[in-house]
Design an enzyme around this catalytic site. Sequence first.
Site, PDB file in Angstrom:
ATOM      1  N   ILE A 117      17.798 -19.311 -24.656  1.00 25.85           N
ATOM      2  CA  ILE A 117      19.247 -19.414 -24.527  1.00 25.85           C
ATOM      3  C   ILE A 117      19.767 -20.397 -24.024  1.00 25.85           C
ATOM      4  O   ILE A 117      20.980 -20.564 -24.066  1.00 25.85           O
ATOM      5  CB  ILE A 117      19.775 -17.819 -24.245  1.00 25.85           C
ATOM      6  CG1 ILE A 117      20.955 -17.593 -24.381  1.00 25.85           C
ATOM      7  CG2 ILE A 117      19.420 -17.734 -22.515  1.00 25.85           C
ATOM      8  CD1 ILE A 117      21.715 -16.218 -24.468  1.00 25.85           C
TER       9      ILE A 117
ATOM     10  N   CYS B 247      22.282 -28.971 -18.101  1.00 27.27           N
ATOM     11  CA  CYS B 247      21.336 -28.467 -17.717  1.00 27.27           C
ATOM     12  C   CYS B 247      20.037 -29.260 -18.192  1.00 27.27           C
ATOM     13  O   CYS B 247      20.134 -29.667 -19.301  1.00 27.27           O
ATOM     14  CB  CYS B 247      21.393 -26.997 -18.101  1.00 27.27           C
ATOM     15  SG  CYS B 247      19.592 -26.323 -18.441  1.00 27.27           S
TER      16      CYS B 247
ATOM     17  N   THR C  55      15.703 -13.381 -14.079  1.00 23.59           N
ATOM     18  CA  THR C  55      16.264 -12.931 -12.603  1.00 23.59           C
ATOM     19  C   THR C  55      16.689 -11.513 -12.493  1.00 23.59           C
ATOM     20  O   THR C  55      16.478 -10.954 -11.444  1.00 23.59           O
ATOM     21  CB  THR C  55      17.784 -13.886 -12.677  1.00 23.59           C
ATOM     22  OG1 THR C  55      18.486 -13.555 -13.972  1.00 23.59           O
ATOM     23  CG2 THR C  55      17.569 -15.357 -12.374  1.00 23.59           C
TER      24      THR C  55
ATOM     25  N   CYS D 143       0.933  -1.286   0.026  1.00 22.40           N
ATOM     26  CA  CYS D 143       0.081   0.151  -0.016  1.00 22.40           C
ATOM     27  C   CYS D 143       0.860   1.102   0.035  1.00 22.40           C
ATOM     28  O   CYS D 143       1.866   1.285   0.711  1.00 22.40           O
ATOM     29  CB  CYS D 143      -0.836   0.008   1.233  1.00 22.40           C
ATOM     30  SG  CYS D 143      -2.088  -1.343   1.152  1.00 22.40           S
TER      31      CYS D 143
ATOM     32  N   SER E 112      14.320 -15.203 -20.692  1.00 21.08           N
ATOM     33  CA  SER E 112      13.143 -15.081 -20.087  1.00 21.08           C
ATOM     34  C   SER E 112      12.493 -13.545 -20.000  1.00 21.08           C
ATOM     35  O   SER E 112      11.322 -13.193 -19.830  1.00 21.08           O
ATOM     36  CB  SER E 112      13.243 -15.455 -18.708  1.00 21.08           C
ATOM     37  OG  SER E 112      14.279 -15.042 -18.155  1.00 21.08           O
TER      38      SER E 112
END
Length: 562
Positions: free
Chosen positions: A260, A230, A405, A3, A281
């Site tokens: 990528i 990965c 990120t 707020c 991203s």
Amino acid sequence: MGCTAQVWLEATMDKDGRMRFSADSDSEITRGFCSCLVSVLDGATPEEVLAVKTDDLAALNVGLPGAQRSRVNTWHNVLVSMHKKTKALVAERQGKPPFEPFPSLVITADGIHAKGSYAEAQARYLFPDESKVEELVNVLREKKIGIVAHFYMDPEVQGILNAAKKHWPHIHISDSLVMADSAVNMAKDGCEFITVLGVDFMSENVRAILDQAGFQKVGVYRMSDERIGCSLADAASSPSYMSYLEAASRSPQSLHVVYINTSLETKAYAHELVPTITCTSSNVVQTILQAFSQVPELNVWYGPDSYMGANIRVVLEQMTKMTDEEIAEIHPAHDRDSIRSLLPRLHYYQDGTCIVHHLFGSEVVNRINEMYCDAFLTAHFEVPGEMFALAMEAKRRGMGVVGSTQNILDFIKQRVQEALDRNVNDHLQFVLGTESGMVTSIVAAVRSLLSSAKSGGANINVEIVFPVSSDSMTSTSNSSPGVSPIKMGDVILPVIPGVASGEGCSIHGGCASCPYMKMNSLNVGCEPILHMRHFQASKKLPEKLIFQICNPSSNGKSVPTS
């Protein structure tokens, strides 16, 4: 939180099991908003309180709906706090054990306090041994070595790098989009070698961009003889992804938008089959929207991250419910009709995930809903749909961010700076919806902001919450040195990734070499990256790529340049 004015809310449950609310604010308008909510919900049953949703308030048309930091957020955020307090009181009345809080780090201008063993492990390396830092700086200066590292690197490494950066400027920690650009700047400043701390495709990107910038003689090194893979890169080198690309190559006017986080071999093979541009991203939505604007009958094939692909579709579907003016603010070439027309021609791969972001599923989301629904919520674009929807809802009421990120780091810094500008005591709580290695850069940025404003007098605390799921425990291979499961009773608990693992990578690394990777030259793999760099600089896809899309038979051959 969230707020623009200070708001205080109290909730109790009376003997009849009905909710009693009272609220106050230092703003007359905000006090009026709170009074309306209290008049409706004070004396209601818990079920009645929880049945009122934030979307119901938007229909009241108070404040500036759609504006991220408007007065209307008071309605939303106070209601969400009412929900949280109601759930806690119901659980207490029923004798249910409270949810165990997630581990967290509390950052102040004077120091850091860790809550929970996981947070203690993260905090341990934030203040490294100065002798190690000095030793590293001396080597880097003597050898003229620059270092680019990803936000997800081990906290121990990041802690030393952040300290060394004060004495040797050629150290940069960022998301993968910025790493290569930083390496080019280091080469321009005289660095003769670049060390890349990250997974293998990051090293490949740095090598490709340095070559393109004319720094072929600058050496690029990674820190392991083993391949550091990965799960996304593995998915993109699988036979099913090759079949996906084959289908794309048979479709007219196709563009492959590849994340990528894939190997140079994948990019090269893909570009031989179908015109390809890389994305991150932070720019994937704009890349796709721009591509459709330049080639109206285009078919876009995104991969390999299935969660991100699904989330992109959700974002575009939500745009069809916006006004044309709101859509034009996102991309000037589009309106509701154009977004509706492109949706059937947007395809995404169905079987690729980042193993880290995969952990942000229903268990984590349920606990966030119970305990942290009134906190600031951050989420990477790679998270599953449940977490993505939660973060998007928080974003709509000014309480969240969904993106890369760097987007997450910028959001946290912005909210902390706003609290400092208000110059009142405040406690800000952020749920970190991405890999926990991000915390090192977050702590450094927040402490810098708090320290610079320390003389202002306001006491600002910033809490970073780590949503650690029980599913975050993954087994390791027998070849993993120094890691073994722990037995607790009849249950065997494997090692938790996070500190030792990188951006969705297994602890032991090891990307399998794909037999389907057949290409003429690795240089072809650089072209999708260069296409993205052109898009980042000009906000348009290069003419060469457009030519390849409209003339599939010319792909990989000599075509006009731009």
